[in-house]
Design an enzyme around this catalytic site. Sequence first.
Site, PDB file in Angstrom:
ATOM      1  N   GLY A 128       0.786  -1.097   0.249  1.00 40.03           N
ATOM      2  CA  GLY A 128      -0.061  -0.059  -0.054  1.00 40.03           C
ATOM      3  C   GLY A 128       0.966   1.216  -0.070  1.00 40.03           C
ATOM      4  O   GLY A 128       2.099   1.225  -0.253  1.00 40.03           O
ATOM      5  N   LYS A 141       3.757  -8.225   8.162  1.00 38.72           N
ATOM      6  CA  LYS A 141       3.399  -7.091   8.268  1.00 38.72           C
ATOM      7  C   LYS A 141       4.259  -5.833   8.358  1.00 38.72           C
ATOM      8  O   LYS A 141       4.601  -5.740   9.535  1.00 38.72           O
ATOM      9  CB  LYS A 141       1.873  -6.841   8.628  1.00 38.72           C
ATOM     10  CG  LYS A 141       1.471  -5.584   8.482  1.00 38.72           C
ATOM     11  CD  LYS A 141       0.079  -5.490   8.957  1.00 38.72           C
ATOM     12  CE  LYS A 141      -0.798  -4.232   9.224  1.00 38.72           C
ATOM     13  NZ  LYS A 141      -2.351  -4.323   9.513  1.00 38.72           N
ATOM     14  N   ASP A 148     -14.712  -2.940  11.565  1.00 43.14           N
ATOM     15  CA  ASP A 148     -13.979  -3.044   9.990  1.00 43.14           C
ATOM     16  C   ASP A 148     -14.400  -4.299   9.387  1.00 43.14           C
ATOM     17  O   ASP A 148     -13.797  -5.013   8.881  1.00 43.14           O
ATOM     18  CB  ASP A 148     -12.984  -2.422   9.749  1.00 43.14           C
ATOM     19  CG  ASP A 148     -12.585  -2.146   8.394  1.00 43.14           C
ATOM     20  OD1 ASP A 148     -13.641  -2.022   7.563  1.00 43.14           O
ATOM     21  OD2 ASP A 148     -11.463  -2.176   7.720  1.00 43.14           O
TER      22      ASP A 148
END
EC number: 2.7.11.1
Length: 419
Positions: free
Chosen positions: A49, A69, A173
Amino acid sequence: MEPILIPSQHNRLVIPSEPNEEEFNYIADGYKGKLNIDSYDIISTIGSGSYGEVCIVREKSTKQVYAMKKIYYTEVSDTELVKKRALRERDAMVICNNKNNKRAPKLYCSFIDDNEGVFYYVMEFIAGGDFNSYCYKRLVDGKKFTEEEIKFYIAELVLCLEAFHSYGLLHRDVKPENLMINKDGHLVLGDFGSSKLANNSGGGGGNFGNTLTVPMSTSYSTSPSSSISSSLLGGSGGFTPSHWNGMAGSAGSSFGSSSLGRSFDNTPPNFNSFLRNPHSSYTSYIGTPQYMAVEVVQGVNYSKLCDFWSLGAILFELVTGQALFVESPDTTEQKIRENIGNWRGLLNTAVQKNQPMSKQAESLIRECIAPERKRPDASTIKKHPFFEGINWEEMANFNVEPPFKPTLSSDDDISYFTN
């Protein structure tokens, strides 16, 4: 509710003000890896990203495969805000570790490199990809879900949320991209960057109890007119593969899309507007717009029941193949919020348009897409006629065969993130 403490936090609750190396570093019991990047060989990058990426790595001493991550917190304008969010996600994962939650990815360690400005999480590699991409592939192949298959997946989502909520956490979310498929075909709930620790677990009607009230100080949208492609959109609605929206497979979703800066139309979001006020309780504007509960959109107090609105929206899509609050690929975020605010009329129209659907499925959708005071919690949902025939104890123990089981050739097989 007993305070939830984590091993690295002896005298405080989760979410401190300014995380540093000492409090961000974490290692799970029994993990033999070290807290530095040199201890890992990178096998493949499966997603990236605007300020992060997810890699598949092999720990050098044990040869075990993990998902790593990375969040580059110096790449954004508000570094301290990113640090707080990163620690909030870490803390939620540690809470799940402490509870031995098999419906969340296990966190093995986390560490920070202040010299490079990077947060690292070393997590369980959930190799089956994300649920959104699986749904899209099925639709492309012309394999519509049967109601029995839908019942299985929604039941697993209920169990994911039930466990998460039982720890005093809201997810905020819930969406198909944040549901992963493990090697056995079961759903795992991921991406805790938007999660919130509740004040207490009391309250009636499934609510946590007390909620704080703060002024709305943020908007989710990058801009009122920004165009957004639903993560479940294809044409006028339906499933779209995650990697078509700027990330490979589930790398940008189930392993943490929000914290990597992924946007739905490949435009990096305004990070400040996306994450401002992350610790203000239940009026902060967090979540994926088309799945957000009406009370979240309106900026009023909300509870764990906001996650069950999201469940209802997912159920509608599985039954119909259509996104409930997204009309076309050109639907703006502002329009999505307007649609959610007008949910009563829109829901009636959408249900009528997408007949036939079973009375049981329609009933559960209507119970979830409803005012918060009338919305069911997990214990109530489990008694709904839609789940007739479900053995919840067997489901909870992973003893029910999933409709799909990934075919994996090795421990580092990433085929479900690239196809």
